[in-house]
Design an enzyme around this catalytic site. Structure first.
Site, PDB file in Angstrom:
ATOM      1  CB  CYS A  92      12.450  12.252  -3.275  1.00  0.00           C
ATOM      2  SG  CYS A  92      10.767  12.253  -2.646  1.00  0.00           S
ATOM      3  CB  CYS A  98      -5.956   8.586  -7.788  1.00  0.00           C
ATOM      4  SG  CYS A  98      -4.459   8.040  -8.662  1.00  0.00           S
ATOM      5  CG  ASP A 134      -8.577  16.810   4.648  1.00  0.00           C
ATOM      6  OD1 ASP A 134      -9.599  17.136   5.270  1.00  0.00           O
ATOM      7  OD2 ASP A 134      -8.577  16.045   3.678  1.00  0.00           O
ATOM      8  CB  CYS A 144      -4.798  15.492  -9.180  1.00  0.00           C
ATOM      9  SG  CYS A 144      -4.701  14.210  -7.935  1.00  0.00           S
ATOM     10  CB  CYS A 203       1.654   9.382  -6.940  1.00  0.00           C
ATOM     11  SG  CYS A 203       0.406  10.174  -5.919  1.00  0.00           S
ATOM     12  CB  CYS A 257      13.123   8.182  -6.470  1.00  0.00           C
ATOM     13  SG  CYS A 257      11.573   7.325  -6.757  1.00  0.00           S
ATOM     14  CB  CYS A 269       5.392   9.511  -7.566  1.00  0.00           C
ATOM     15  SG  CYS A 269       6.569  10.837  -7.288  1.00  0.00           S
ATOM     16  CB  CYS A 284       6.120   5.957  -2.996  1.00  0.00           C
ATOM     17  SG  CYS A 284       7.408   6.708  -1.996  1.00  0.00           S
ATOM     18  CB  CYS A 330       1.246  10.813 -12.139  1.00  0.00           C
ATOM     19  SG  CYS A 330      -0.241  11.840 -12.189  1.00  0.00           S
TER      20      CYS A 330
HETATM   21 FE1  SF4 Z   1       9.820  10.533  -3.798  1.00  0.00          FE
HETATM   22 FE2  SF4 Z   1       8.310   8.369  -3.555  1.00  0.00          FE
HETATM   23 FE3  SF4 Z   1       7.996   9.976  -5.654  1.00  0.00          FE
HETATM   24 FE4  SF4 Z   1      10.154   8.450  -5.461  1.00  0.00          FE
HETATM   25  S1  SF4 Z   1       8.051   7.753  -5.688  1.00  0.00           S
HETATM   26  S2  SF4 Z   1      10.079  10.616  -6.009  1.00  0.00           S
HETATM   27  S3  SF4 Z   1      10.523   8.487  -3.254  1.00  0.00           S
HETATM   28  S4  SF4 Z   1       7.612  10.493  -3.538  1.00  0.00           S
HETATM   29 FE1  SF4 Z   2      -1.355  11.475 -10.165  1.00  0.00          FE
HETATM   30 FE2  SF4 Z   2      -1.136  10.954  -7.564  1.00  0.00          FE
HETATM   31 FE3  SF4 Z   2      -3.108  12.551  -8.498  1.00  0.00          FE
HETATM   32 FE4  SF4 Z   2      -3.157   9.921  -8.938  1.00  0.00          FE
HETATM   33  S1  SF4 Z   2      -3.294  10.954  -6.926  1.00  0.00           S
HETATM   34  S2  SF4 Z   2      -3.555  11.511 -10.447  1.00  0.00           S
HETATM   35  S3  SF4 Z   2      -0.994   9.483  -9.264  1.00  0.00           S
HETATM   36  S4  SF4 Z   2      -0.916  12.929  -8.540  1.00  0.00           S
END
Ligand code: SF4
Ligand code: SF4
Length: 393
Positions: free
Chosen positions: A193, A246, A138, A219, A249, A196, A199, A253, A203
């Site tokens: 998705c 973290c 990355d 984040c 999210c 849904c 996430c 899922c 968050c």
């Molecule tokens: Fe998409 Fe997963 Fe977020 Fe639902 S939880 S909106 S499936 S990324």
């Molecule tokens: Fe939000 Fe995902 Fe960042 Fe955690 S990793 S703070 S759930 S966006």
């Protein structure tokens, strides 16, 4: 570059070797410019990248806009994903939480080593000892999730993760740019998705934006790893138990709930220091000995200051008297004023006579203006809480 091996056969052999080396997802795409670069550019313009200035340098932007600016001879990009979900989950109530991908060995070293072996295999198969190539985890100037989608590995979810329809999203992605033609896969065709929003709802800092980007400045991954100074006070309580990264999210899922499985890959099993660490284990990181304790893990990226700062917030969020003594030791003795300021915040959250005593003592000796403000704010919070209790008694 032309090779004597049939591209279909070569692609097949390369994919098989990648799987043998431990990559669960393997796909191929071409090096065409990314069609959704504008979304990334608008994200940068809005300052959502915070202090990650390396993302917005002119050189990095030019290279992101066209992968051939990185490797002019590039004909194919191999995109791979390694399942990084460790076997045993963190299972103690008092654990300070660490993102799944970071609990084993440092993935940069692990993945780069495997990809070097993969390139050696391709060189052997093609007879091209000097095959031009580039390897990225990355760290490179590539929009890797977009490349992964184009290589057929899944779609980019609302949480910005690459989601594979049969394996979920607990993957580390990496790429190999190659100056030979492999047969590209078809892009993943759908956004699954649907309606849904789990996430987004889960968050803790409400940083998932509607256009499949994050406000990284809020984040928890950014706050605990990339941010070098003070964590904004209004976000600290939302950090909960997260001391590095973290996963919230991803954990909520449904594609992970249903399909994600722990890896058996030894490299991504928790190292002893990171199996179930407590906040205290980070609060007492020694200024010189801390590197040895975390050697070989990704946590080194946050540096000692970042880890003790984060642990101070986590200890405060615990609101347990057990945390008062370790926080008081940080407030009274840590060499870094940012860290002392966060220890003061933690003590203000916990309260009680021990916390108050430590704050009052520190107020007489602290020299740093920001830390003094945090100490005064914490003492005020304790006073307000005492007044509130007196009123309601
Ligand atoms: Fe998409 Fe997963 Fe977020 Fe639902 S939880 S909106 S499936 S990324
Ligand atoms: Fe939000 Fe995902 Fe960042 Fe955690 S990793 S703070 S759930 S966006």
């Amino acid at each position: 570059m032309s090779v004597s091996v049939d591209p279909v056969e070569l692609t097949d052999r390369v994919k098989r070797e990648a799987r043998r080396l431990g990559f669960d997802l393997v796909g191929v795409t071409d090096p065409e410019p990314p069609p959704h670069l504008d979304v990334f550019e608008r994200w940068l313009e809005a300052g959502r990248h915070g202090e990650m200035d390396y993302l917005s340098t002119e050189r990095s932007l030019r290279r992101r806009a066209d992968p051939r600016r990185i490797l002019p001879e590039c004909e194919s990009i191999l995109v791979v994903g390694a399942n990084c979900l460790p076997g045993p989950a963190q299972n103690r109530d008092d654990s300070a939480r660490i993102a799944a991908y970071a609990r084993g060995e440092d993935y940069h070293a692990v993945l780069v080593e495997r990809l070097r072996r993969l390139v050696a295999f391709i060189q052997e198969q093609t007879g091209l000892k000097d095959l031009p190539h580039r390897i990225y985890t990355d760290t490179g100037p590539l929009l890797e999730r977009e490349l992964a989608q184009r290589a057929g590995l899944g779609w980019i979810g609302k949480n910005t993760c690459l989601i594979n329809p049969t394996r979920g999203s607990h993957f580390l992605l990496a790429e190999v740019m190659l100056a030979i033609r492999l047969v590209p896969d078809s892009p993943y065709p759908a956004d699954r998705c649907g309606s849904c929003t789990r996430c987004i709802a889960a968050c803790p800092t409400e940083c998932i934006l509607p256009n499949r980007t994050l406000d990284a400045t809020r984040c928890i991954s950014y706050l605990t790893i990339e941010l070098k100074g003070a964590i904004p006070a209004e976000l600290r309580s939302s950090m909960g138990d997260w001391v590095f990264g973290c996963d919230v999210c991803q954990e909520v899922c449904p594609w992970n709930v249903r399909f994600s499985r722990p890896t058996r890959d030894p490299a991504f099993q928790p190292t002893p220091a990171l199996a179930n660490p407590r906040p205290q284990d980070f609060l007492n990181l020694h200024p010189t000995g801390w590197r040895a304790r975390l050697r070989g893990t990704t946590l080194l990226r946050a540096k000692r200051t970042g880890l003790v700062r984060n642990a101070s917030v986590v200890a405060g969020n615990r609101a347990s008297q057990e945390m008062v003594q370790p926080l008081a030791a940080v407030l009274g003795g840590d060499p870094d004023p940012v860290v002392r300021a966060h220890a003061a915040w933690g003590l203000g959250r916990i309260g009680g006579s021990g916390a108050r005593k430590a704050l009052l003592e520190a107020q007489t000796s602290e020299q740093d203006p920001e830390a003094l403000i945090e100490i005064a704010t914490a003492l005020r919070a304790l006073e307000d809480a005492a007044n509130e209790r007196a009123r309601s008694a």
